[in-house]
Design an enzyme around this catalytic site. Structure first.
Site, PDB file in Angstrom:
ATOM      1  N   HIS A  27     -22.164  14.877  15.325  1.00  0.00           N
ATOM      2  CA  HIS A  27     -23.584  15.005  15.900  1.00  0.00           C
ATOM      3  C   HIS A  27     -23.389  14.895  17.431  1.00  0.00           C
ATOM      4  O   HIS A  27     -23.896  15.846  18.122  1.00  0.00           O
ATOM      5  CB  HIS A  27     -24.571  14.051  15.401  1.00  0.00           C
ATOM      6  CG  HIS A  27     -25.513  13.710  16.469  1.00  0.00           C
ATOM      7  ND1 HIS A  27     -26.349  14.272  16.860  1.00  0.00           N
ATOM      8  CD2 HIS A  27     -25.617  12.628  17.105  1.00  0.00           C
ATOM      9  CE1 HIS A  27     -27.300  13.740  17.756  1.00  0.00           C
ATOM     10  NE2 HIS A  27     -26.826  12.599  17.882  1.00  0.00           N
ATOM     11  N   LYS A  45       4.177  -1.345 -13.299  1.00  0.00           N
ATOM     12  CA  LYS A  45       4.618  -1.503 -11.961  1.00  0.00           C
ATOM     13  C   LYS A  45       5.124  -0.288 -11.408  1.00  0.00           C
ATOM     14  O   LYS A  45       5.690  -0.435 -10.403  1.00  0.00           O
ATOM     15  CB  LYS A  45       5.136  -2.812 -11.654  1.00  0.00           C
ATOM     16  CG  LYS A  45       4.730  -4.018 -12.335  1.00  0.00           C
ATOM     17  CD  LYS A  45       5.654  -5.305 -12.211  1.00  0.00           C
ATOM     18  CE  LYS A  45       5.063  -6.369 -12.775  1.00  0.00           C
ATOM     19  NZ  LYS A  45       5.665  -7.809 -13.057  1.00  0.00           N
ATOM     20  N   ASP A  60      -0.735 -10.673 -11.851  1.00  0.00           N
ATOM     21  CA  ASP A  60       0.542 -10.191 -11.326  1.00  0.00           C
ATOM     22  C   ASP A  60       0.387  -8.912 -10.018  1.00  0.00           C
ATOM     23  O   ASP A  60      -0.170  -7.960 -10.459  1.00  0.00           O
ATOM     24  CB  ASP A  60       1.468  -9.425 -12.319  1.00  0.00           C
ATOM     25  CG  ASP A  60       2.818  -9.282 -12.059  1.00  0.00           C
ATOM     26  OD1 ASP A  60       2.924  -8.926 -10.688  1.00  0.00           O
ATOM     27  OD2 ASP A  60       3.590  -9.386 -12.789  1.00  0.00           O
ATOM     28  N   GLU A  91      -7.149  -8.788   5.268  1.00  0.00           N
ATOM     29  CA  GLU A  91      -7.468  -7.539   5.942  1.00  0.00           C
ATOM     30  C   GLU A  91      -8.917  -7.856   6.488  1.00  0.00           C
ATOM     31  O   GLU A  91      -9.868  -7.956   5.701  1.00  0.00           O
ATOM     32  CB  GLU A  91      -7.376  -6.333   4.833  1.00  0.00           C
ATOM     33  CG  GLU A  91      -7.834  -5.240   5.522  1.00  0.00           C
ATOM     34  CD  GLU A  91      -7.794  -3.756   4.753  1.00  0.00           C
ATOM     35  OE1 GLU A  91      -7.096  -4.092   3.732  1.00  0.00           O
ATOM     36  OE2 GLU A  91      -8.466  -2.895   4.983  1.00  0.00           O
TER      37      GLU A  91
END
Ligand code: ADP
Length: 562
Positions: free
Chosen positions: A549, A375, A451, A243
Site C-alpha cells: 500500500h 529423526k 524427544d 524465541e
C-alpha cells in the site's frame, strides 16, 4: 538476540539517575538565563515602541541612533530564539500520516521491546530493593565446600585414573558424581562453568534414562499460550522457548480460534514404526521373505510373536521395500502412552529372532535401516504417517480475522496459496507446506519432555486456508501425519516436564484407556500449530499489505482491507 542482564539494568538505572541530576543543574542555569533574557527583551520592546511612537507623532525622520540600532538587532536575534524554542515544538506536535503508518508496522517489534524493558526495570528495582539476587550467576554457583575425598576424586578424574563416565556407579551418588565431573572438567579445560546451574536438579532421575555424564542443566524459559479451545475443552499450552514473540503470537492465534468457537481435531492413525535392514545372497531370497511378511495369512503369527515384548505394543502392519538383495521391513505398532521407539524395537527383535529360524541365510544388518524413518526428513513418514497422524480445523469468523488478526480472509487465502503451497512446492519442500509448524512443535516438545530430535518429522504439516460461508469466513486446517509424542518414558518423567504434562491433564499413563494421554497431547500439539499458523500468516499478510500500500497505492481502498 537482545539480552540485558539485571545487573546491567541496575547500572543503567544509576546512570539514568546521574543524567537526571545533571539535567536538574542545567535546568537552573536555563531558568536564570531566561529571566534575564525576558527582562531585557521586554525592556527593548518598550524602548523601541516609545522611541518610534515619538518619531511618528513628531514626524521626525526615521534615522536610527546607535542605541536604536542595537535595540533592533537585539529584537531580531530574540525573534530567532523564540522561533527555535516554540516553533519546533509546534512542528513536532503536527500529526504526520506517514509516521502513524510506520508505527503500525513497528507495533509488533515495539510490543516486544516494551515488554522486555518493563520486565528489566522491574527486575532491577527488585535488585535495588534487595528482593532478588542478580541471577543467573548466583543460581549457577556451586557449593565450594570441597571435602578432602572430593579433592582426591577430582584429581583422579583429571589424571585419567578414574574415567568420568564411571563416577555414578563408583560413588553411588549422582549429585556428587556430577559435582566431581564438573570440577574436573573446569580444571582440564581451564574454562569456568559459572552460569551453568548445578544445584536444584534431581540427578538420580536422569540416570540410565535421559542423560549420561551430566555436569549441570540448561534453563529454558516456559511461557503459556491459551487457553486453546480444542474439541470442546480448554488447554493452557506450555511452550519452552528462547524465541521472543513466539508464545505471544501463538496466544493470539488461540484467541482467534476461541472467539470463533474453537478448533476440532481428528486422529487418523496412531502407530510407531521401526524398519530393520536384512541382506540375502540373492534378490530371489529377499523377495521370498517380502512375500511371506506381507501375506495376510501370516500376520497373526507374526503379531503374536511381536506382541510378547510389551503389554502395550501391538503390531498393526508390516510393509516391505527391496533394494537389490537387501530387504527393508517397516513394522508399525500401537504403543499406548509411550512414544514407543523402545517398545517397537523390542517387538521387531522378537520377530527377527523368529524369522532367523526359517531364513538362516538372512543376514541382519541393522535393527534400523532408515526406512522407519526416525529423526530425518523422509517421504515415507509424510505419506504413510508415523506416530500420530492428525488433522485439525477451525472456522475463523470474518470479524475475528479483522479485529484479532488484523487482516482479511482474502489476503490470508492468497498468501497461503502463494507461500505455503506454491512457494514450498518450488522449494522442493518435504512436509514443509506451512509457515512455522516446527516453532510450536519444538517449544511444546521441550516443555513436555518429548524427544526434541523428532521435531524433524513431527513438524511435517500442510496448512490449508479457504474462504467459506459465501467468502466471509476463513476455514483453516493443519494436517500433520507424523506427530511423535508420549506421556510416559524418556524425558516425560522429569519434574519440570512432568509438571507441564500435568498442566495439560495428560501426565503419565492413562489408566482407563492406554494411549489416550499421548493422543490428547498430539492433538494439543496440532491445535497449537493451528494457532501459530493463523497468527504468523496474519502478521505477514498485514505487513505485506501495508508495505505494498505504501509503495504502490496510497488510496483508502487498500488500507480499509487491513
Ligand atoms: P519408549 O518406547 O517411548 O521409548 P519406554 O520404553 O521408555 O518408552 O517407556 C515405556 C514403558 O512404560 C514400558 O516399559 C511400558 O510397559 C511402560 N508403560 C506403563 N504404562 C504405559 C502406557 N499406558 N503406555 C505405554 N507404556 C506404558
Amino acid at each position: 538476540m537482545k539480552s540485558v542482564s539485571m545487573a546491567d539494568e541496575y547500572f543503567n538505572s544509576n546512570n539514568q539517575k546521574q543524567a537526571v541530576a545533571s539535567n536538574t543543574t542545567s535546568n537552573k542555569t536555563m531558568s536564570i538565563f531566561n529571566t534575564v533574557f525576558f527582562t531585557f527583551f521586554f525592556s527593548v520592546v518598550y524602548y523601541l515602541f516609545v522611541t518610534f511612537r515619538e518619531k511618528f507623532q513628531t514626524h521626525t525622520p526615521f534615522h536610527l541612533t546607535l542605541w536604536e540600532m542595537v535595540a533592533v538587532v537585539y529584537f531580531g536575534a530574540s525573534f530567532v530564539y523564540f522561533l527555535s524554542f516554540f516553533g519546533m515544538n509546534f512542528l513536532q506536535s503536527m500529526p504526520f500520516p506517514e509516521e502513524e503508518e510506520e508505527e503500525q508496522l513497528l507495533d509488533e517489534t515495539n510490543y516486544k521491546d516494551n515488554l522486555q524493558s518493563t520486565i528489566s526495570v522491574a527486575a532491577s528495582n527488585q535488585i535495588k530493593d534487595g528482593l532478588a539476587a542478580p541471577l543467573p550467576a548466583a543460581a549457577a554457583a556451586v557449593d565450594d565446600n570441597i571435602t578432602k575425598d572430593d579433592e582426591e576424586m577430582i584429581q583422579s578424574v583429571v589424571t585419567g585414573k578414574t574415567p568420568s563416565y564411571s563416577l555414578e556407579s563408583k560413588l553411588g551418588d549422582c549429585k556428587r558424581a556430577t559435582f566431581i565431573r564438573r570440577k574436573a572438567l573446569e580444571i582440564i579445560t581451564e574454562r569456568s562453568l559459572e552460569g551453568l546451574p548445578f544445584e536444584g536438579f534431581d540427578y538420580e532421575s536422569i540416570l540410565g534414562q535421559c542423560c549420561e555424564m551430566p555436569i549441570g542443566y540448561v534453563q529454558i524459559p516456559v511461557g503459556i499460550a491459551g487457553p486453546l479451545m480444542l474439541d470442546g475443552m480448554e488447554f493452557s499450552v506450555p511452550m519452552a522457548t528462547t524465541e521472543g514473540c513466539l508464545v505471544a503470537s501463538t496466544n493470539r492465534g488461540c484467541k482467534a480460534i476461541n472467539a470463533s468457537g474453537g478448533a476440532t481435531s481428528v486422529i487418523l492413525k496412531d502407530g510407531m514404526t521401526r524398519a530393520p535392514v536384512v541382506r540375502f545372497a540373492s534378490v530371489k531370497r529377499a523377495a521370498e521373505l517380502k512375500f511371506f511378511l506381507e501375506e495376510p495369512l501370516n500376520f497373526q503369527t507374526l503379531a503374536s510373536i511381536f506382541n510378547r515384548s510389551s503389554r502395550f505394543g501391538r503390531l498393526q502392519s508390516i510393509k516391505c521395500a527391496i533394494a537389490g538383495k537387501n530387504l527393508y521391513i517397516r513394522f508399525t505398532c500401537s504403543t499406548g502412552d509411550a512414544m514407543g521407539m523402545n517398545m517397537v524395537s523390542k517387538g521387531v527383535q522378537n520377530v527377527l529372532d523368529y524369522l532367523q529360524l526359517d531364513y538362516p541365510d538372512m543376514d541382519i544388518i541393522g535393527i534400523s535401516g532408515n526406512y522407519c524413518s526416525d529423526k530425518k526428513p523422509a517421504a515415507i513418514n509424510w505419506i504413510e504417517g508415523r506416530g500420530k497422524s492428525i488433522v485439525c480445523e477451525a472456522i475463523i469468523k470474518q470479524e475475528v480475522v479483522q479485529k484479532v488478526l488484523k487482516t482479511s480472509v482474502e489476503s490470508l487465502v492468497e498468501l497461503n496459496m502463494l507461500k505455503n503451497l506454491t512457494g514450498s512446492a518450488i522449494a522442493g519442500a518435504l512436509g514443509g507446506f506451512n509457515a512455522h509448524a516446527s516453532n510450536i512443535v519444538s517449544a511444546v516438545f521441550l516443555a513436555t519432555g518429548q524427544d526434541p530430535a523428532q521435531n524433524v518429522e513431527s513438524s511435517h504439516c500442510i496448512t490449508m486456508m479457504e474462504a467459506v460461508n459465501g467468502g466471509r469466513d476463513l476455514h483453516v486446517s493443519v494436517t500433520m501425519p507424523s506427530i511423535e509424542v508420549g506421556t510416559v518414558g524418556g524425558g516425560t518423567q522429569l519434574a519440570s516436564q512432568s509438571a507441564c504434562l500435568n498442566l495439560l491433564g495428560v501426565k503419565g499413563a492413562n489408566k482407563e484407556s492406554a494411549g489416550s494421554n499421548a493422543r490428547q497431547l498430539a492433538k494439543v500439539v496440532a491445535g497449537s500449530v493451528l494457532a501459530g499458523e493463523l497468527s504468523l500468516m496474519s502478521a505477514i499478510a498485514a505487513g505485506q499489505l501495508v508495505k505494498s500500500h505504501m509503495k504502490y497505492n496510497r488510496s483508502n481502498k487498500v488500507s480499509s482491507n487491513v
